[in-house]
Design a protein around this motif. Structure first.
Motif, short mmCIF file in Angstrom:
data_model
loop_
_atom_site.label_atom_id
_atom_site.label_comp_id
_atom_site.label_asym_id
_atom_site.label_seq_id
_atom_site.Cartn_x
_atom_site.Cartn_y
_atom_site.Cartn_z
N SER A 6 5.13 -6.47 -12.50
CA SER A 6 5.10 -6.87 -11.10
C SER A 6 5.72 -5.81 -10.22
N VAL A 7 5.16 -5.65 -9.02
CA VAL A 7 5.71 -4.75 -8.01
C VAL A 7 5.90 -5.57 -6.74
N ALA A 12 13.13 -6.56 3.89
CA ALA A 12 13.40 -5.51 4.86
C ALA A 12 12.16 -4.65 5.15
N ILE A 13 11.18 -4.66 4.25
CA ILE A 13 9.96 -3.87 4.44
C ILE A 13 8.85 -4.80 4.93
N HIS A 14 8.20 -4.40 6.02
CA HIS A 14 7.09 -5.18 6.56
C HIS A 14 5.81 -4.67 5.91
N LEU A 15 5.45 -5.25 4.77
CA LEU A 15 4.28 -4.84 4.00
C LEU A 15 3.03 -5.45 4.60
N LEU A 16 2.03 -4.62 4.90
CA LEU A 16 0.78 -5.10 5.50
C LEU A 16 -0.29 -5.36 4.44
N SER A 17 -0.35 -4.50 3.42
CA SER A 17 -1.32 -4.70 2.34
C SER A 17 -0.84 -3.98 1.09
N MET A 18 -1.34 -4.47 -0.04
CA MET A 18 -1.00 -3.88 -1.34
C MET A 18 -2.24 -3.99 -2.22
N ARG A 32 -7.37 -5.40 -11.49
CA ARG A 32 -7.22 -4.97 -10.09
C ARG A 32 -6.87 -6.20 -9.27
N SER A 33 -5.98 -6.00 -8.27
CA SER A 33 -5.59 -7.11 -7.41
C SER A 33 -5.13 -6.59 -6.05
N GLU A 34 -5.35 -7.40 -5.03
CA GLU A 34 -4.83 -7.12 -3.69
C GLU A 34 -3.77 -8.14 -3.30
N ASP A 35 -3.29 -8.91 -4.26
CA ASP A 35 -2.26 -9.92 -4.00
C ASP A 35 -0.90 -9.27 -3.76
N ILE A 36 -0.12 -9.89 -2.88
CA ILE A 36 1.26 -9.45 -2.64
C ILE A 36 2.17 -10.56 -3.12
N PRO A 37 3.06 -10.31 -4.07
CA PRO A 37 3.29 -9.05 -4.76
C PRO A 37 2.24 -8.82 -5.85
N PHE A 38 2.05 -7.55 -6.22
CA PHE A 38 1.14 -7.20 -7.31
C PHE A 38 1.74 -7.68 -8.62
N TYR A 56 -0.85 2.70 -14.08
CA TYR A 56 -1.07 1.88 -12.89
C TYR A 56 -1.12 2.75 -11.65
N SER A 57 -1.82 2.24 -10.64
CA SER A 57 -1.90 2.86 -9.33
C SER A 57 -1.65 1.76 -8.30
N ILE A 58 -0.70 2.01 -7.41
CA ILE A 58 -0.38 1.04 -6.35
C ILE A 58 -0.56 1.73 -5.01
N ARG A 59 -1.30 1.10 -4.12
CA ARG A 59 -1.51 1.64 -2.77
C ARG A 59 -0.95 0.63 -1.78
N LEU A 60 -0.05 1.09 -0.93
CA LEU A 60 0.64 0.23 0.02
C LEU A 60 0.34 0.64 1.46
N THR A 61 0.30 -0.32 2.33
CA THR A 61 0.30 -0.07 3.77
C THR A 61 1.44 -0.91 4.32
#
Length: 70
Positions: A6-7, A12-18, A32-38, A56-61
């Motif tokens: 899990s990631v 404190a971080i305003h995560l828009l997408s993962m 593959r997943s776009e769920d927050i948290p991964f 693994y590869s994690i892409r955050l916005t």
């Protein structure tokens, strides 16, 4: 053997997408997943994957001072 991978982040971080992907040692995508948290439970199509090497590869916005950062 890890049961869950899990990631996540604190509030404190305003995560828009993962977006996260898990690959086997040959580069085949196994999850593959776009769920927050991964989160990955070590399964592919409800079958438990064998112990081994996975990448693994994690892409955050996220947002900092009103600006989106990827």
């Amino acid at each position: 053997v890890n049961d869950i991978f899990s990631v996540g982040f604190g509030s404190a971080i305003h995560l828009l997408s993962m977006e996260g992907s898990i690959f086997d040692r040959w580069g085949n995508m196994v999850y593959r997943s776009e769920d927050i948290p991964f989160t990955w439970d070590g399964k592919q199509y409800d079958a438990v994957m064998q112990s081994g090497v996975y990448v693994y590869s994690i892409r955050l916005t996220y947002e900092v001072d009103g600006r989106e950062i990827e």
